[in-house]
Design an enzyme around this catalytic site. Structure first.
Site, PDB file in Angstrom:
ATOM      1  N   ARG A 151       9.829  -8.057   3.291  1.00 29.67           N
ATOM      2  CA  ARG A 151       9.422  -8.157   4.693  1.00 29.67           C
ATOM      3  C   ARG A 151       8.695  -9.478   4.879  1.00 29.67           C
ATOM      4  O   ARG A 151       8.260 -10.110   3.907  1.00 29.67           O
ATOM      5  CB  ARG A 151       8.513  -6.997   5.084  1.00 29.67           C
ATOM      6  CG  ARG A 151       9.165  -5.621   4.977  1.00 29.67           C
ATOM      7  CD  ARG A 151       8.182  -4.540   5.397  1.00 29.67           C
ATOM      8  NE  ARG A 151       8.789  -3.206   5.391  1.00 29.67           N
ATOM      9  CZ  ARG A 151       8.782  -2.382   4.348  1.00 29.67           C
ATOM     10  NH1 ARG A 151       8.191  -2.757   3.214  1.00 29.67           N
ATOM     11  NH2 ARG A 151       9.350  -1.187   4.416  1.00 29.67           N
ATOM     12  N   LYS A 163       4.318  -1.872   3.239  1.00 34.03           N
ATOM     13  CA  LYS A 163       4.216  -0.946   4.356  1.00 34.03           C
ATOM     14  C   LYS A 163       3.806   0.432   3.848  1.00 34.03           C
ATOM     15  O   LYS A 163       4.355   0.929   2.867  1.00 34.03           O
ATOM     16  CB  LYS A 163       5.577  -0.852   5.063  1.00 34.03           C
ATOM     17  CG  LYS A 163       5.522  -0.138   6.407  1.00 34.03           C
ATOM     18  CD  LYS A 163       6.845  -0.257   7.122  1.00 34.03           C
ATOM     19  CE  LYS A 163       6.789   0.383   8.494  1.00 34.03           C
ATOM     20  NZ  LYS A 163       8.076   0.254   9.219  1.00 34.03           N
ATOM     21  N   HIS A 215      13.647 -10.485   9.592  1.00 35.21           N
ATOM     22  CA  HIS A 215      14.052  -9.160   9.136  1.00 35.21           C
ATOM     23  C   HIS A 215      15.564  -9.056   8.969  1.00 35.21           C
ATOM     24  O   HIS A 215      16.053  -8.183   8.241  1.00 35.21           O
ATOM     25  CB  HIS A 215      13.556  -8.087  10.114  1.00 35.21           C
ATOM     26  CG  HIS A 215      13.099  -6.838   9.436  1.00 35.21           C
ATOM     27  ND1 HIS A 215      12.035  -6.801   8.552  1.00 35.21           N
ATOM     28  CD2 HIS A 215      13.569  -5.566   9.492  1.00 35.21           C
ATOM     29  CE1 HIS A 215      11.869  -5.564   8.111  1.00 35.21           C
ATOM     30  NE2 HIS A 215      12.798  -4.803   8.663  1.00 35.21           N
ATOM     31  N   ARG A 230      16.428  -9.351   5.394  1.00 35.13           N
ATOM     32  CA  ARG A 230      16.199  -8.103   4.649  1.00 35.13           C
ATOM     33  C   ARG A 230      17.342  -7.116   4.908  1.00 35.13           C
ATOM     34  O   ARG A 230      17.820  -6.456   3.987  1.00 35.13           O
ATOM     35  CB  ARG A 230      14.850  -7.516   5.072  1.00 35.13           C
ATOM     36  CG  ARG A 230      14.503  -6.161   4.448  1.00 35.13           C
ATOM     37  CD  ARG A 230      13.088  -5.782   4.875  1.00 35.13           C
ATOM     38  NE  ARG A 230      12.818  -4.362   4.762  1.00 35.13           N
ATOM     39  CZ  ARG A 230      12.347  -3.765   3.670  1.00 35.13           C
ATOM     40  NH1 ARG A 230      12.128  -4.475   2.575  1.00 35.13           N
ATOM     41  NH2 ARG A 230      12.099  -2.474   3.657  1.00 35.13           N
ATOM     42  N   HIS A 270      11.643   2.116   1.057  1.00 39.66           N
ATOM     43  CA  HIS A 270      11.757   3.153   2.082  1.00 39.66           C
ATOM     44  C   HIS A 270      11.285   4.488   1.523  1.00 39.66           C
ATOM     45  O   HIS A 270      11.673   4.881   0.424  1.00 39.66           O
ATOM     46  CB  HIS A 270      13.206   3.293   2.564  1.00 39.66           C
ATOM     47  CG  HIS A 270      13.657   2.143   3.398  1.00 39.66           C
ATOM     48  ND1 HIS A 270      14.999   1.862   3.620  1.00 39.66           N
ATOM     49  CD2 HIS A 270      12.963   1.203   4.082  1.00 39.66           C
ATOM     50  CE1 HIS A 270      15.089   0.791   4.391  1.00 39.66           C
ATOM     51  NE2 HIS A 270      13.878   0.371   4.694  1.00 39.66           N
ATOM     52  N   TYR A 276      22.232   1.420   6.836  1.00 36.12           N
ATOM     53  CA  TYR A 276      23.066   0.317   6.362  1.00 36.12           C
ATOM     54  C   TYR A 276      24.464   0.785   5.983  1.00 36.12           C
ATOM     55  O   TYR A 276      25.395  -0.015   5.939  1.00 36.12           O
ATOM     56  CB  TYR A 276      22.382  -0.379   5.179  1.00 36.12           C
ATOM     57  CG  TYR A 276      21.032  -0.943   5.548  1.00 36.12           C
ATOM     58  CD1 TYR A 276      20.929  -2.013   6.438  1.00 36.12           C
ATOM     59  CD2 TYR A 276      19.868  -0.405   5.037  1.00 36.12           C
ATOM     60  CE1 TYR A 276      19.699  -2.521   6.806  1.00 36.12           C
ATOM     61  CE2 TYR A 276      18.622  -0.905   5.395  1.00 36.12           C
ATOM     62  CZ  TYR A 276      18.544  -1.958   6.287  1.00 36.12           C
ATOM     63  OH  TYR A 276      17.317  -2.451   6.655  1.00 36.12           O
TER      64      TYR A 276
END
Length: 385
Positions: free
Chosen positions: A200, A225, A331, A334, A357, A366
């Protein structure tokens, strides 16, 4: 002055003296070089924390009444006491002020009913995104707990903002090659890390020297995150350039040490627990700013990492130069990292771990990108011949 104010001043000077007054000296200035220099000099706002007295003065200038000011100051003290990230602190205070202002406008008292109405209006009148409403909810829960002393505030049921499922912007391999080909220097290296390691924006900004492990071929992302650490791949093709970059920034580190400056900023209580870490090479920023800044929290002159705005601008400029029509952001690199890994046959659980994640359903978006309609069926237009 803030960096955006400096940019505005530059544009104003060029417009007034170039377009209006037609003065010849305006053409003698290398504006691109000056802008790039200013971008490199920009320091992150991570250290721009106002003092308690300064924040109280700002609230008085905004016209908050005495009771509202007391509540907001309690929120401020609680946030500062927990040493939340600056972005979180700013976000919570912004929503708190906005809510308090609405309470004052309605000439009512602080109550969960007012909070419920405020959150509902965000969805029905302001049409905010679900993430924005969720952000406001978290901020108000903090305000009621810390500012109003309510242990378990319950805002009841309120209208939720409508979710819009958007496909991520993914670049093809050729587009990625063209984009990175338009970038060079420090910004280019950072962009390659965004794509090559799936980082990120702020994760690459906050990298420390010790986070790069050449022997194991990995990057350790700390406090990502959700305040979680994770490991991701270090592109082998970047090793030589990273080693050369480390030699360059070592000169900045040695300069700071020779002048006995305060060390780099340390997260949370680390500075109190082990203040010597701030002056160690391993904790030095991987992408330090060329300019030092004064830390308002203690008045120390120290060096911080580069400002993220510089990298964002560099990537947007590169996308334009590469004639990529898509809306490219940091982003997007990424997103492309994840999609290209899945295209090459990597399993989704591995990609989930590399991206950090928590839920595999987040990573599954994705897989939808991989499902190209043109590969599934032939358009009837093509059958017309």
């Amino acid at each position: 002055m803030e960096s955006y104010q400096i940019q505005q001043a530059m544009r104003a000077v060029r417009w007034a003296h170039g377009e209006i007054l037609k003065e010849s000296w305006i053409n003698l200035v290398d504006w691109k070089e000056l802008k790039d220099e200013l971008s490199l000099m920009e320091t992150s706002q991570e250290v721009d924390r106002v003092s308690r007295e300064e924040y109280e003065r700002r609230l008085r200038n905004k016209g908050f009444n005495t009771s509202s000011l007391a509540v907001l100051m309690k929120v401020f003290v609680a946030l500062r006491g927990r040493n939340y990230a600056l972005r979180t602190e700013r976000t919570y205070l912004s929503w708190a002020e906005r809510f308090v202002r609405s309470v004052e406008a309605n000439k009512s008292r602080f109550s969960t009913e007012q909070a419920q109405l405020f959150l509902e209006n965000l969805a029905l009148e302001d049409h905010v995104a679900p993430a924005t409403q969720k952000q406001a909810l978290s901020s108000l829960l903090f305000l009621f707990r810390e500012g109003l002393g309510m242990d378990e505030p319950n805002f009841g049921s309120f209208a939720l903002a409508k979710s819009k499922r958007r496909m991520p912007v993914v670049l093809s391999r050729d587009e990625m090659k063209s984009l990175l080909g338009e970038m060079e220097g420090t910004w280019g290296l950072m962009a390659e890390l965004l794509y090559g390691s799936g980082l990120r924006l702020m994760e690459v900004m906050r990298l420390r020297v010790k986070d790069i492990d050449f022997d194991l071929g990995m990057i350790v992302v700390r406090e990502g995150k959700g305040r979680k650490d994770r490991r991701t791949a270090l592109p082998r093709s970047l090793e030589e350039r990273l080693r050369a970059h480390l030699r360059e920034i070592r000169a900045l580190y040695d300069l700071d040490r020779s002048e006995n400056l305060a060390g780099v900023w340390l997260p949370y209580a680390a500075e109190k627990k082990a203040p010597s870490w701030a002056k160690e090479w391993g904790w030095f920023w991987l992408f330090p700013s060329q300019r030092r800044s004064v830390d308002p929290r203690g008045g120390h002159v120290r060096r911080h990492h580069l400002n993220e705005n510089g990298l964002q601008k560099a990537i947007k400029t590169a996308a334009i130069q590469a004639e990529i029509a898509k809306k490219v952001s940091c982003h997007s690199l990424r997103h492309s990292f994840a999609t290209h890994l899945l295209e090459s046959g990597k399993d989704i659980r591995t990609v989930q771990e590399l991206l950090g994640h928590e839920d595999v359903r987040t990573t599954e978006i994705y897989t939808h990108v991989l499902n190209r309609p043109g590969d599934v069926f032939v358009s009837p237009l093509d059958d017309l011949g």
